[in-house]
Motif scaffolding. Structure first.
Motif, mmCIF file in Angstrom:
data_model
loop_
_atom_site.group_PDB
_atom_site.id
_atom_site.type_symbol
_atom_site.label_atom_id
_atom_site.label_comp_id
_atom_site.label_asym_id
_atom_site.label_seq_id
_atom_site.Cartn_x
_atom_site.Cartn_y
_atom_site.Cartn_z
ATOM 1 N N VAL A 9 -5.300 0.398 -11.182
ATOM 2 C CA VAL A 9 -4.980 -0.017 -10.299
ATOM 3 C C VAL A 9 -3.665 0.886 -9.811
ATOM 4 O O VAL A 9 -2.683 0.862 -11.105
ATOM 5 C CB VAL A 9 -5.001 -1.212 -10.814
ATOM 6 N N ASP A 10 -3.130 0.950 -8.961
ATOM 7 C CA ASP A 10 -2.127 0.893 -8.370
ATOM 8 C C ASP A 10 -1.459 -0.853 -7.751
ATOM 9 O O ASP A 10 -1.606 -1.625 -8.353
ATOM 10 C CB ASP A 10 -2.422 1.906 -7.141
ATOM 11 N N VAL A 11 -0.275 0.080 -7.966
ATOM 12 C CA VAL A 11 0.751 -1.423 -7.656
ATOM 13 C C VAL A 11 0.583 -2.429 -6.966
ATOM 14 O O VAL A 11 -0.018 -3.586 -7.140
ATOM 15 C CB VAL A 11 2.296 -0.789 -7.285
ATOM 16 N N SER A 12 0.320 -1.916 -5.344
ATOM 17 C CA SER A 12 -0.370 -2.951 -4.800
ATOM 18 C C SER A 12 -1.787 -3.912 -4.964
ATOM 19 O O SER A 12 -1.886 -4.737 -4.758
ATOM 20 C CB SER A 12 -0.565 -2.093 -3.653
ATOM 21 N N ARG A 13 -2.469 -3.100 -5.983
ATOM 22 C CA ARG A 13 -3.182 -3.619 -6.105
ATOM 23 C C ARG A 13 -3.253 -4.672 -7.530
ATOM 24 O O ARG A 13 -4.437 -5.754 -7.289
ATOM 25 C CB ARG A 13 -4.756 -2.823 -6.367
ATOM 26 N N ALA A 14 -2.189 -4.681 -8.201
ATOM 27 C CA ALA A 14 -1.840 -4.736 -9.472
ATOM 28 C C ALA A 14 -1.590 -6.341 -8.873
ATOM 29 O O ALA A 14 -1.692 -7.202 -9.866
ATOM 30 C CB ALA A 14 -1.556 -4.070 -10.668
ATOM 31 N N ARG A 15 -1.102 -6.082 -7.956
ATOM 32 C CA ARG A 15 -0.210 -7.188 -7.484
ATOM 33 C C ARG A 15 -0.690 -8.277 -6.843
ATOM 34 O O ARG A 15 -0.546 -9.868 -7.006
ATOM 35 C CB ARG A 15 1.755 -6.917 -6.365
ATOM 36 N N ALA A 16 -1.985 -7.906 -5.789
ATOM 37 C CA ALA A 16 -2.874 -9.009 -5.014
ATOM 38 C C ALA A 16 -3.953 -9.038 -6.768
ATOM 39 O O ALA A 16 -3.849 -10.348 -6.253
ATOM 40 C CB ALA A 16 -3.860 -7.611 -4.608
ATOM 41 N N LEU A 17 -3.929 -8.396 -7.598
ATOM 42 C CA LEU A 17 -4.661 -9.778 -8.602
ATOM 43 C C LEU A 17 -3.977 -10.100 -9.566
ATOM 44 O O LEU A 17 -4.213 -11.027 -9.424
ATOM 45 C CB LEU A 17 -5.205 -8.328 -9.138
ATOM 46 N N LEU A 18 -2.819 -10.043 -9.169
ATOM 47 C CA LEU A 18 -1.420 -10.751 -10.403
ATOM 48 C C LEU A 18 -1.227 -12.814 -9.888
ATOM 49 O O LEU A 18 -1.175 -13.794 -10.365
ATOM 50 C CB LEU A 18 -0.439 -10.567 -10.559
ATOM 51 N N GLU A 19 -1.473 -12.415 -8.387
ATOM 52 C CA GLU A 19 -1.736 -13.590 -6.829
ATOM 53 C C GLU A 19 -2.889 -13.888 -6.641
ATOM 54 O O GLU A 19 -3.001 -15.427 -7.174
ATOM 55 C CB GLU A 19 -0.866 -12.303 -5.933
ATOM 56 N N SER A 20 -4.057 -13.874 -6.923
ATOM 57 C CA SER A 20 -5.612 -13.747 -6.747
ATOM 58 C C SER A 20 -6.137 -15.045 -7.562
ATOM 59 O O SER A 20 -6.359 -15.392 -8.707
ATOM 60 C CB SER A 20 -6.173 -13.088 -6.196
ATOM 61 N N GLU A 21 -5.541 -14.311 -9.320
ATOM 62 C CA GLU A 21 -5.723 -14.530 -10.622
ATOM 63 C C GLU A 21 -5.215 -14.921 -11.251
ATOM 64 O O GLU A 21 -4.199 -14.024 -12.296
ATOM 65 C CB GLU A 21 -6.810 -13.804 -10.811
ATOM 66 N N PRO A 22 -4.971 -16.880 -10.837
ATOM 67 C CA PRO A 22 -4.135 -17.089 -12.191
ATOM 68 C C PRO A 22 -4.070 -16.703 -13.602
ATOM 69 O O PRO A 22 -2.960 -16.904 -14.711
ATOM 70 C CB PRO A 22 -4.114 -18.348 -11.972
#
Length: 194
Positions: A9-22
């Motif tokens: 995953v790229d940085v933006s996708r990783a950040r989105a994942l961390l925000e959406s998946e507790p």
């Protein structure tokens, strides 16, 4: 989003994942010294050497994002974890270097250098010693040749013996923590708090 999680995953996708998946877990596989010098806030340090030695069994199917300096060691960890049957491991493409370049938050410690920088210092010093020493003792040129050959092999095999040796130095270690505690961030059923 997690159903389509790929091997990287790229940085933006990783950040989105961390925000959406507790329950998403951010696992940094670099040495404790590298982790202490700079890491992504909320990540847990589970060194690659520990993963190689551990009997891994996970009690969860939470998304796991693996981080290292550039992505190489994290890819090695992903291969180990996938073989052990751990849920959905993925690699942060470009590692913490890409994360930092994108302006994402990084917690910084003091004094310790990244492993890549340590390798460049040691390899460069040995080559310089071999070249300068060969003025006095011509056979010293072989030291520079040996290091050059090692760096070439390192690039071709995507491994680094010098980094593995340097990771054993006390400078690259933090006070000992027991392996089960470190591995719990990766394998425990309860998602650790970030």
């Amino acid at each position: 989003m997690t159903g389509s999680l790929s091997s990287t995953v790229d940085v933006s996708r990783a950040r989105a994942l961390l925000e959406s998946e507790p329950r998403a877990r951010l696992i940094d596989v670099r040495t404790p010294g590298e982790f202490a010098a700079a890491h992504i806030p909320g990540s847990y340090n589970v060194p690659l050497d520990l993963l190689r030695e551990a009997d891994l069994a996970a009690g969860h199917d939470d998304p796991v994002v693996l981080v290292c300096g550039s992505g190489v060691r994290a890819e090695d960890a992903r291969t180990l974890l996938a073989a052990a049957g751990l849920g959905r491991p993925t690699v942060l493409a470009g590692g913490i270097n890409a994360w930092d370049q994108q302006g994402a938050p990084v917690a910084r410690g003091t004094g310790k250098w990244a492993m890549e920088r340590q390798v460049r210092l040691v390899a460069g010093s040995l080559v310089l010693t071999g070249v300068l020493g060969s003025v006095v003792a011509p056979k010293m040129k072989w030291l520079a040749g040996f290091i050059g050959g090692g760096l070439t092999f390192s690039a071709l095999s995507n491994t680094c013996a010098m980094a593995r040796v340097l990771s054993l130095l006390p400078y690259n270690r933090t006070p000992a923590q027991d392996a089960p505690t470190l591995l719990a961030a990766l394998t425990a059923d309860d998602a650790p708090a970030r």
